[in-house]
Design a protein around this motif. Structure first.
Motif, PDB file in Angstrom:
ATOM      1  N   PRO A 133       0.791  -1.247   0.000  1.00  0.00           N
ATOM      2  CA  PRO A 133       0.000   0.000   0.000  1.00  0.00           C
ATOM      3  C   PRO A 133       0.814   1.284   0.000  1.00  0.00           C
ATOM      4  N   ILE A 134       1.872   1.339   0.819  1.00  0.00           N
ATOM      5  CA  ILE A 134       2.692   2.553   0.896  1.00  0.00           C
ATOM      6  C   ILE A 134       4.157   2.160   0.724  1.00  0.00           C
ATOM      7  N   LYS A 135       4.737   2.562  -0.392  1.00  0.00           N
ATOM      8  CA  LYS A 135       6.135   2.247  -0.686  1.00  0.00           C
ATOM      9  C   LYS A 135       6.932   3.548  -0.629  1.00  0.00           C
ATOM     10  N   VAL A 136       7.817   3.659   0.348  1.00  0.00           N
ATOM     11  CA  VAL A 136       8.629   4.866   0.540  1.00  0.00           C
ATOM     12  C   VAL A 136      10.025   4.594  -0.010  1.00  0.00           C
TER      13      VAL A 136
ATOM     14  N   HIS B   7       6.005   3.268 -11.264  1.00  0.00           N
ATOM     15  CA  HIS B   7       5.198   3.425 -10.049  1.00  0.00           C
ATOM     16  C   HIS B   7       5.552   2.400  -8.953  1.00  0.00           C
ATOM     17  N   TYR B   8       6.853   2.206  -8.753  1.00  0.00           N
ATOM     18  CA  TYR B   8       7.301   1.370  -7.637  1.00  0.00           C
ATOM     19  C   TYR B   8       7.354   2.171  -6.342  1.00  0.00           C
ATOM     20  N   ALA B   9       7.100   3.468  -6.437  1.00  0.00           N
ATOM     21  CA  ALA B   9       7.129   4.332  -5.250  1.00  0.00           C
ATOM     22  C   ALA B   9       5.810   5.080  -5.117  1.00  0.00           C
ATOM     23  N   ASP B  10       5.354   5.201  -3.875  1.00  0.00           N
ATOM     24  CA  ASP B  10       4.218   6.071  -3.565  1.00  0.00           C
ATOM     25  C   ASP B  10       4.700   7.367  -2.931  1.00  0.00           C
ATOM     26  N   ILE B  11       5.774   7.248  -2.132  1.00  0.00           N
ATOM     27  CA  ILE B  11       6.401   8.391  -1.462  1.00  0.00           C
ATOM     28  C   ILE B  11       7.862   8.416  -1.877  1.00  0.00           C
ATOM     29  N   LEU B  12       8.351   9.557  -2.332  1.00  0.00           N
ATOM     30  CA  LEU B  12       9.767   9.704  -2.665  1.00  0.00           C
ATOM     31  C   LEU B  12      10.392  10.721  -1.727  1.00  0.00           C
ATOM     32  N   VAL B  13      11.499  10.334  -1.093  1.00  0.00           N
ATOM     33  CA  VAL B  13      12.279  11.250  -0.259  1.00  0.00           C
ATOM     34  C   VAL B  13      13.643  11.395  -0.913  1.00  0.00           C
ATOM     35  N   THR B  14      14.001  12.609  -1.322  1.00  0.00           N
ATOM     36  CA  THR B  14      15.267  12.825  -1.995  1.00  0.00           C
ATOM     37  C   THR B  14      15.755  14.240  -1.712  1.00  0.00           C
TER      38      THR B  14
END
Length: 322
Positions: free
Chosen positions: A273-276, A295-302
């Motif tokens: 459900p939530i992939k960070v 779309h392997y990520a739901d949330i991206l932190v960079t």
């Protein structure tokens, strides 16, 4: 690991400085230390994550490029931090921000799947200590041949201690095995079937993005041999996510390593459900763009420079940025 007396001293000094607004000179007099020693101990509190400084500023949020990433790639959320002046601080900046996101959104009773690497190790700085609760940690990867703070086993264990979780599940096998037949034999074992079923059923996953530059963690830490690294590049791989190597369009490449990885199937992992995804640095741009395209990520932190490079690079140009 801090000894009890050291931790007590650091705690008292941090409390006096940040909560009681005592000067460093006053703290030195109170504890019988030099001012230089107090200054060093306060820095130690920051370095080990005992004290965290959060800057609430619209300027620091990099809001414009966050919106660009969200619109272009359909992300639920993009979190972009200012790029540190020194590259060695990049892992901490991105990792701690990802850890803070996990701390805010992982609820009691939920499960967290974990990848591995330097950024995930750094994300522990943003994880807040919790009271014991019914949370479960699930390692999504097999292990490396030697121990280290970035090893999948170690990352999962450190998260489990920080979050005071009730359960921590490991993949008791190498990350990549010697042949597809060995993988099939291992994957058919009940213990592995159970752990990979848990892996695809986690509520949230926190993983990094593995690049294929000369500084690739996969190569440096022994997950890949030099020959394997060269063959992956020749096959058109730009990096890996969830342990699988992708081309520039985000499709798994036709390579033996993708058939020898000890982990759940990529299509199943995609349904978490939530992939960070937490990753930064220009060498990561090709794989991050591939991850976002599929779309392997739901949330991206960079970080900010990486975020702009992802948005600005035209198709096919990503590899040159590395």
């Amino acid at each position: 690991m801090l000894q009890s007396k050291e931790k007590q001293l650091l705690t008292r000094i941090a409390w006096a400085y940040h909560n009681e607004n005592m000067t460093q000179a006053d703290i030195a007099a109170k504890f019988g230390l030099t001012r230089a020693k107090v200054n060093k101990l306060l820095q130690d509190c920051l370095d080990i994550g005992m004290v965290q400084i959060i800057i609430n500023s619209d300027e620091a949020s990099c809001a414009e490029v966050e919106c660009q990433l969200e619109r272009r790639y359909g992300l639920c959320k993009a979190i972009v931090v200012p790029t540190p002046v020194k590259e060695k601080h990049l892992y901490t900046a991105v990792g701690a921000t990802a850890g803070d996101y996990i701390s805010q959104h992982l609820r009691n009773g939920q499960s967290l799947g974990l990848g591995w690497g330097k950024t995930l190790r750094a994300s522990l700085d943003g994880i807040r200590q919790r009271s014991p609760e019914e949370t479960a940690i699930v390692s999504l990867f097999g292990g490396l041949p030697r121990s280290g703070t970035t090893n999948p086993y170690d990352v999962a264990a450190m998260f489990a201690r920080k979050l005071n979780v009730a359960q921590c599940h490991y993949v008791a096998a190498p990350m990549y095995v010697t042949s597809e037949d060995v993988r099939k034999a291992l994957m058919s074992q009940p213990m592995f079937e159970k752990i990979f079923r848990r892996a695809v059923e986690v509520d949230m996953a926190l993983i990094g993005a593995g690049d294929l530059s000369t500084r690739s963690t996969n190569v440096v830490l022994g997950a890949l041999t030099s020959d394997e690294w060269h063959s992956l590049l020749e096959a058109g791989a730009v990096g890996e996510v969830f342990g699988y190597f992708l081309d520039s369009e985000g499709k798994p490449i036709d390579h033996p390593l993708n058939n020898r990885f000890i982990g759940a199937e990529l299509d199943q992992l995609k349904t978490i459900p939530i992939k960070v995804i937490a990753s930064g640095g220009l060498q990561k741009v090709p794989i991050l763009r591939a991850i976002l395209k599929e779309h392997y990520a739901d949330i991206l932190v960079t970080d900010e420079i990486t975020a702009h490079a992802i948005c600005d690079a035209q198709d096919g140009e990503g590899a040159s940025l590395a």
